[in-house]
Design an enzyme around this catalytic site. Structure first.
Site, mmCIF file in Angstrom:
data_model
loop_
_atom_site.group_PDB
_atom_site.id
_atom_site.type_symbol
_atom_site.label_atom_id
_atom_site.label_comp_id
_atom_site.label_asym_id
_atom_site.label_seq_id
_atom_site.Cartn_x
_atom_site.Cartn_y
_atom_site.Cartn_z
ATOM 1 N N GLY A 28 43.122 46.543 50.858
ATOM 2 C CA GLY A 28 43.048 47.778 50.081
ATOM 3 C C GLY A 28 42.661 47.481 48.645
ATOM 4 O O GLY A 28 42.455 48.369 47.825
ATOM 5 N N THR A 29 42.551 46.189 48.376
ATOM 6 C CA THR A 29 42.272 45.709 47.036
ATOM 7 C C THR A 29 40.827 45.916 46.619
ATOM 8 O O THR A 29 40.516 45.914 45.436
ATOM 9 C CB THR A 29 42.590 44.210 47.005
ATOM 10 N N GLY A 40 43.522 36.851 44.529
ATOM 11 C CA GLY A 40 42.451 37.021 45.498
ATOM 12 C C GLY A 40 41.098 37.366 44.901
ATOM 13 O O GLY A 40 40.086 36.733 45.219
ATOM 14 N N ARG A 51 37.384 39.837 33.069
ATOM 15 C CA ARG A 51 36.316 40.746 33.503
ATOM 16 C C ARG A 51 36.842 41.618 34.632
ATOM 17 O O ARG A 51 37.421 41.107 35.599
ATOM 18 C CB ARG A 51 35.116 39.927 33.998
ATOM 19 N N PRO A 95 35.460 48.332 38.158
ATOM 20 C CA PRO A 95 36.425 49.160 37.424
ATOM 21 C C PRO A 95 37.007 50.298 38.261
ATOM 22 O O PRO A 95 38.146 50.712 38.037
ATOM 23 C CB PRO A 95 35.597 49.718 36.258
ATOM 24 N N LYS A 96 36.232 50.765 39.231
ATOM 25 C CA LYS A 96 36.734 51.873 40.054
ATOM 26 C C LYS A 96 37.909 51.423 40.918
ATOM 27 O O LYS A 96 38.978 52.035 40.903
ATOM 28 C CB LYS A 96 35.603 52.380 40.937
ATOM 29 N N GLN A 122 43.855 50.055 41.920
ATOM 30 C CA GLN A 122 44.912 49.055 42.083
ATOM 31 C C GLN A 122 46.008 49.260 41.039
ATOM 32 O O GLN A 122 47.192 49.170 41.344
ATOM 33 C CB GLN A 122 44.318 47.648 41.909
ATOM 34 N N VAL A 125 44.304 41.511 38.886
ATOM 35 C CA VAL A 125 44.724 42.798 38.327
ATOM 36 C C VAL A 125 45.552 43.610 39.323
ATOM 37 O O VAL A 125 46.147 44.602 38.983
ATOM 38 C CB VAL A 125 43.486 43.589 37.825
ATOM 39 N N GLU A 152 48.375 43.160 40.725
ATOM 40 C CA GLU A 152 49.832 43.241 40.576
ATOM 41 C C GLU A 152 50.263 43.607 39.159
ATOM 42 O O GLU A 152 51.394 44.003 38.933
ATOM 43 C CB GLU A 152 50.465 41.900 40.983
#
Lengths: 210, 318, 734
Positions: free
Chosen positions: C473-474, C515, C619, C623-624, C629, C694, C696
């Site tokens: 889902g990341t 990941g 980086r 961004p979406k 997340q 990003v 978590e």
């Protein structure tokens, strides 16, 4: 809602009737004979799923969800909890969204079911499916078919004037963020794409912010 | 889920007769609670009688000016019914505060009255539970009991009644109309419909074997401001910690019923009588005899504070 | 390829595809229900039998006997797996308790049998017919009661359980302002939407598992070790995973028992855990007791800070590493962190989204709020004053690779309208709502791990990437596609990404927010190798060839990728490995959470009104998806603050509220609009992607911002999570 067809079939069901019925004709099982475990009499069930009539021989214990997933191989409808606690199994039956896990397939004999596969395909997306992509209204994707089926039905419910817990005046049902959130609360998304799902719904409802 | 035979009933009388003649038979309507429990083998019917096609889905004005609600009217439809919205708003509000849109589309008026407890020890078949397995003991007493009842409880059971709809029905003095296998009809006042656990917590309602709910009848509308306030651990799709159904009349009198705190939908005359004295007095009357655990003792304060909130809103309206 | 010196300019810096918001390339499959999850492989393993797990009815003890005669005779039953007939089983390195219990029972709902039948209905019914007699044997289930029996665990991910710098006691003793408080967090359940599920099929001695697993290569090794078969005979396939959050890092009972069941009955078997089995059968985030002491001067500048943590686990398990962020987040010469591990016989504790920080910050960032109030310093300003640009335990010789906490705090505060906050609690009313704002810092370690990939160009010039990386889902599919598209100069639409199959090169997998950065760096390495091959084939110097528009360019010469790939296509494989940059530099991600809550003045119901935050994580590749997340993690943090807790019955030793009706997580109605700002940052010491994790970061500190907002709204300071109505009412009455 009940058609003549249903009335005709609205009779006692059981082993005798099952024995008289023909083999299952669903595509998923076309190649195999009706399976009949000893001791559990099968019951014939006819459904119209996504516009297509299907004939099944089912153990009466089969939930509508398992009929879709295991017998018709329509696995877009998800099993998240199997107890009505998450909404991943939401489908639209006779125009209404329900949890397909908490109903028996046999109870819907003669009825019409729309699943996520019936809303659209990758090549021909339903507007709500498209909006979920554009607004990133999902992450892992597991609750997504249920969210989308619910979202489609929720917009209809608001149009039909069905009140919700957050409707300020029971007689004046209008679309708002609060209404959408409340009505979608039976669809849990642990990835929590919640604001994105609401944005997708507003987009489809024509309410997206400019 | 145990195997069962299934039939689709075509008449009320036939359904009742079948239920009376087959041991272990159960009616199934919405199925949202029964199937939940059947999957866990908390309910193990041998025969299911599908009553969804009996035509008990009408809402009609009674000659007395009340409302007769067919047992199969779905929660969504009952909440959305024009007469209910106008004259019994508390019922509409209670309904839409319960469960989810999907569940309300299936759940029926009759079935909701028969909804069984959410006690986690009832739900785990490896745990003792006098309601599920008479004589096995109560896991909840001395265990985790935050959500459980504080009124009407016994040494055998502290399970709460989970329904919202039934709380509003209790407030409105509904009558539960039934037919039994012999064709006999009766109306049971809702106050008598749900039983307290005592030492037989497995006996939950006044229904006899085979008796089927055909409708729920409301008396004439009670005028005033109808409110249903449900307090829970999240904003939606959760069972009540405490809920209060109330009607505030113009003359300052009021009536109250409570959810989340009782072994059954809770209403006491003394609380209604204290209506003019304000939240604290109502709470005190309603909570008379409360028996709490360290986990659910807060419900007493929460009942009072919910009433304080309702009175505050009522004053703001006036 | 080895990454052991900071990155310089590289093809990713073009930023044509990477760093640009992209719709997920797996979106159409997910929104149409055509993405296949583990239990849905009618295509790959037709006509499976159905397995149903039977979980232990006791928490600790022994199975005396199993009478399976009735179950065996039940309709449709094909086989029953128990310890008595499963053969000798090993235990995976990462499993604390055996996945198939018996005769010893290690925890409640530990799998003790699998009943396999022709249909789900028959398997589920027959499972109830097993008669199992147990001899229960006490057990310890109460963390608070066992706290003093805690021992020091050997080490935590290679670092010591306890750390010290300066002299905490002396510093704390002479501090002008002191905070000394205890905080508690309960056990949490991942509650991902897809239950653990596996379809297993044997072909001779070769086993294929279609399963939901975040870490394919770990899984292969654990399956091989547990079954005692060679790794080469094990294939894991996990293209879509319905959420993990750490719950699917490891081999679990669904996969092992599906394999055993399939072996016994000689046909494919599929097994999913029933939802009500998940909290007690699988892993959970362990409860903690935390003591935080902070000594500061009157302006709030920290001189001494200590964080002591107690948590429990089964024998052989590990601690919840809740003091880790306290080693790095704030300045102060005198420091102390400790972890103590208590033996409990509850189900296995293990990683859940941001293990350590997620609950550590629930304590530390409330303590900081308390310090701000004690000093009369604005909580945003207090954190800025205590910023430190190097590892404060190691000193200035170990700087952060990049650290933009201050920028996050300033930009986040500005965007949220923090200046409108009334610092005095209980002052703002909106109708029946008491309104307050809270802030908390976000911190999550940045981890990198070796990751490989294979990348090819076909005769049409289309690009294919294969790696055993997973997408839980990341958004892995999309960022891997973006990376390949950027590196080879093709549009994203021309890239096909294949994930989650152990036949593909071994990747970092999905965990610990390593990941995205690690897996794309692996694709970068493979793509560099392919660029070299393509350039060589074109006759261009590899380091001067430009890849753009489906062309390979050198000076004014160009050739198409399609032509260079030739009729058979051209492939390359490589992995990115790491040197010691993470030793020489402290690497972490930072952010600032802001929250506005309303608390009902009478009933103490809490409603989040707004959440917002600013985050710096190198980086931002997409961004979406990164925003998604973060907001999702913020919501999980809100759940931890307000409602989530596995309730322990200390008599029977189990989590009582073990379904989704009773273990409540946030629903739509709980979550209003959420705002996310990413601070521009490139971290050249993290990887050639210059990215960091990003996934978590968003949960880290989110719940503390909620707690601090509740304090600002009401003046009630709670330190025992979750902050539920009962506790708020009790505190107000006191």
């Amino acid at each position: 809602m009940p058609s003549d067809h249903v009335t005709r079939r609205g009779i006692l069901r059981g082993a005798a009737l099952a024995a008289a019925a023909g083999p299952a004709l669903s595509p998923a099982h076309a190649a195999e004979p009706a399976k009949a475990s000893k001791g559990t009499p099968m019951t014939p069930v006819e459904l119209t799923v996504n516009g297509r009539e299907v004939h099944l021989q089912l153990d009466p214990r089969t939930s509508l969800l398992d009929a879709l997933r295991e017998h018709l191989h329509l696995t877009g409808t998800k099993k998240g909890c199997d107890h009505g606690q998450c909404g991943a199994c939401t489908v639209i039956v006779e125009g209404r969204r329900i949890n397909s896990c908490l109903t028996l397939a046999v109870m819907h004999d003669g009825e019409s079911v729309t699943t996520i596969e019936g809303l659209g395909t990758p090549d021909r997306l339903h507007p709500m499916q498209k909006a979920f992509i554009v607004h990133d209204g999902y992450q892992c994707g597991y609750c997504t078919p249920g969210q989308i089926c619910s979202a489609v039905a929720v917009l209809d419910e608001i149009k039909a004037g069905v009140p919700s817990h957050v409707t300020p005046d029971l007689d004046e049902v209008a679309l708002s963020d609060a209404e959408l959130r409340e009505r979608m609360s039976g669809n849990i998304c642990r990835c929590a794409a919640y604001p994105n799902i609401i944005a997708a719904m507003k987009d489809v409802a024509g309410e997206a912010k400019a | 889920m145990r195997p069962f035979t299934y039939e689709r009933a075509t008449s009320v009388e036939g359904a009742a007769k079948a239920a009376a003649s087959v041991q272990g038979a159960r009616f199934i309507a919405g199925g949202t609670n029964l199937l939940d429990l059947m999957k866990l083998q908390i309910e193990t019917p041998t025969h299911l009688i599908d009553v969804n096609h009996l035509g008990l889905d009408r809402i009609e004005i009674t000659p007395e000016g009340g409302l007769r609600i067919g047992a199969l009217v779905r929660n969504t439809d009952l909440a959305a019914d024009k007469a209910v919205r106008r004259d019994y708003a508390v019922l509409s509000r209670a309904l839409v505060s319960g469960a989810s849109g999907q569940l309300r589309n299936k759940a029926t008026t009759g079935g909701n009255l028969l909804q069984r407890t959410r006690c986690p020890y009832f739900y785990d078949t490896r745990m003792p539970c006098n309601k599920r397995q008479p004589g096995s003991g109560c896991g909840a007493i001395g265990g985790i009991s935050r959500g459980l009842a504080i009124l009407g409880v016994s040494d055998a059971c502290i399970a709460q009644h989970p329904s919202d709809m039934a709380v509003a029905m209790r407030l409105l003095d509904a009558q539960v109309d039934t037919v039994d296998g012999a064709g006999a009809r009766r109306s049971i006042p809702i106050a008598d419909f749900h039983l307290l656990p005592g030492d037989t917590p497995h006996k939950e309602t006044a229904l006899k074997p085979g008796e089927i709910i055909t409708s729920v009848t409301l008396p004439k509308p009670v005028s005033g401001t109808h409110v249903y306030r449900k307090v829970r651990d999240r904003a939606s799709y959760a069972f009540a910690l405490v809920s209060v159904a109330a009607i505030f009349a113009k003359d300052g009198t009021a009536r109250f019923a409570f959810g989340g705190i009782g072994a059954k939908p809770w209403r006491v005359a003394a609380a209604d009588a204290a209506g003019k004295q304000g939240a604290k007095a109502v709470a005190e009357a309603a909570l008379a005899g409360a028996r709490t655990t360290e986990h659910n003792d807060f419900k007493k304060a929460l009942v009072q504070q919910t009433l304080v909130s309702l009175y505050r809103q009522q004053e703001a309206r006036a | 390829m080895k990454f052991d010196t900071p990155a310089t300019t590289n093809p990713i810096d073009k930023g044509r595809v990477v760093g640009v918001a992209q719709d997920r390339i797996d979106g159409p499959a997910k929104v149409t229900g055509t993405a296949p999850y583990a239990y849905e492989r009618h295509d790959a393993a037709p006509k499976p039998a159905y397995g149903w797990i039977v979980g232990s009815a006791i928490a600790k003890g022994r199975i005396v006997s199993i009478d399976s005669r009735a179950a065996q005779a039940a309709p449709g039953v094909l086989g029953i797996v128990t310890h008595a007939n499963a053969g000798k089983l090993g235990k995976g390195n990462m499993n604390t308790a055996p996945l198939l219990g018996g005769p010893q029972v290690d925890h409640y709902d530990q799998a003790v049998a699998l009943v396999v039948a022709d249909t789900l209905e028959n398997a589920r019914d027959a499972a109830k017919l097993l008669r199992i007699d147990y001899a229960a044997d006490g057990g310890k289930f109460d963390l608070a009661a066992e706290r003093l029996n805690g021992t020091m665990p050997p080490s935590i991910f290679g670092s010591p359980a306890d750390t010290k710098a300066g002299d905490f006691d002396a510093g704390f003793a002479k501090a002008a302002v002191k905070i000394d408080q205890n905080y508690t967090t309960p056990d949490h359940s991942h509650a991902m939407m897809e239950p653990h599920a596996t379809t297993a099929a044997w072909n001779g001695d070769k086993l294929t598992l279609w399963t939901g697993n975040q870490m394919i290569a770990w899984g292969v090794g654990e399956v091989a070790k547990t079954l005692g078969i060679p790794k080469e005979n094990v294939r894991l396939v996990s293209p879509y995973i319905g959420g993990g959050f750490g719950a699917k890092l490891f081999l679990r009972a669904d996969a092992l028992l599906a394999a055993l069941g399939a072996r016994q009955v000689g046909r494919p078997v599929k097994v999913a855990l029933a939802r009500h089995q998940i909290p007690n059968n699988t892993t959970h985030r362990p409860a903690t007791i935390q003591r935080i002491r902070i000594g500061a001067d009157k302006d709030g500048v920290i001189d001494a800070i200590a964080h002591d943590v107690w948590s429990g686990d089964l024998p052989g398990g590990g601690p919840e590493t809740a003091a880790m962020q306290t080693r790095l987040l704030y300045r102060g010469p005198n420091r102390l962190t400790t972890h103590r591990l208590v033996t409990l016989n509850l189900p296995e504790g293990n990683a859940m989204r941001a293990p350590g920080e997620a609950v550590g910050l629930l304590a530390l960032e409330v303590a900081m709020d308390e310090l701000a109030e004690a000093c009369g310093v604005d909580p945003v300003e207090l954190r800025i004053r205590n910023d430190v640009q190097y590892d404060p335990e190691a000193g200035p010789q170990r700087p952060f690779s990049s650290r933009k906490l201050v920028e996050c705090l300033r930009a986040g505060a500005d965007r949220f309208g923090w200046s409108k906050r009334n610092p005095k609690p209980g002052q703002v009313r909106d109708g029946r709502w008491l309104v307050g704002m809270g802030v908390a810092a976000a911190f999550r370690n940045n981890l990198v791990a070796k990751s490989g990939a294979r990348i090819g160009v076909d005769r049409a010039g289309k690009v294919i990437v294969e790696t055993d990386m997973t997408d839980i889902g990341t958004g892995s599919y999309t960022i891997i596609g973006q990376t390949a598209a950027e590196m080879l100069g093709v549009p994203l639409d021309d890239v096909t990404v294949r994930l989650g199959d152990s036949r593909f090169p071994e990747s970092a997998g999905s965990g610990g927010q390593w990941g995205a950065n690690s897996a794309t760096a692996g694709v970068y390495a493979a793509a560099m190798a392919l660029r070299t091959k393509l350039a060589e084939k074109a006759g261009y110097p590899a380091d001067q060839a430009d890849f753009d528009d489906g062309l390979v360019k050198y000076g004014n010469q160009t050739q198409t990728l399609a032509a260079l790939a030739g009729p058979d296509g051209l492939w390359a494989e490589d992995a990115m490995d790491y040197g010691d940059l993470d030793k020489r530099y402290a690497q972490a991600t930072f952010g600032a959470h802001f929250c506005e809550v309303g608390v009902d003045m009478d009933t103490a119901e809490v409603r989040i009104r707004r959440m917002g935050g600013a985050f710096a994580a190198g980086r931002i590749l997409n961004p979406k998806a990164a925003r998604s997340q973060v907001i999702g993690a913020m919501t999980m943090g809100a759940g931890a603050a307000l409602m989530e807790a596995l309730e322990v019955d200390t008599r029977f030793g189990f989590f009582v509220n073990h379904d989704m009706a009773e273990y409540v997580v946030p629903v739509h109605a709980d979550i209003p609009e959420q705002d996310v700002l990413f601070i521009d940052e490139l971290d050249d010491k993290s990887s050639p992607m210059k990215a960091k994790g990003v996934g978590e970061l968003g949960i880290c500190g989110a719940g503390a911002a909620v707690a601090n907002a509740i304090y600002n709204a009401t003046g009630i300071r709670l330190r025992d999570y979750p902050l539920t109505i009962d506790k708020l009412l009790k505190a107000r009455a006191a």
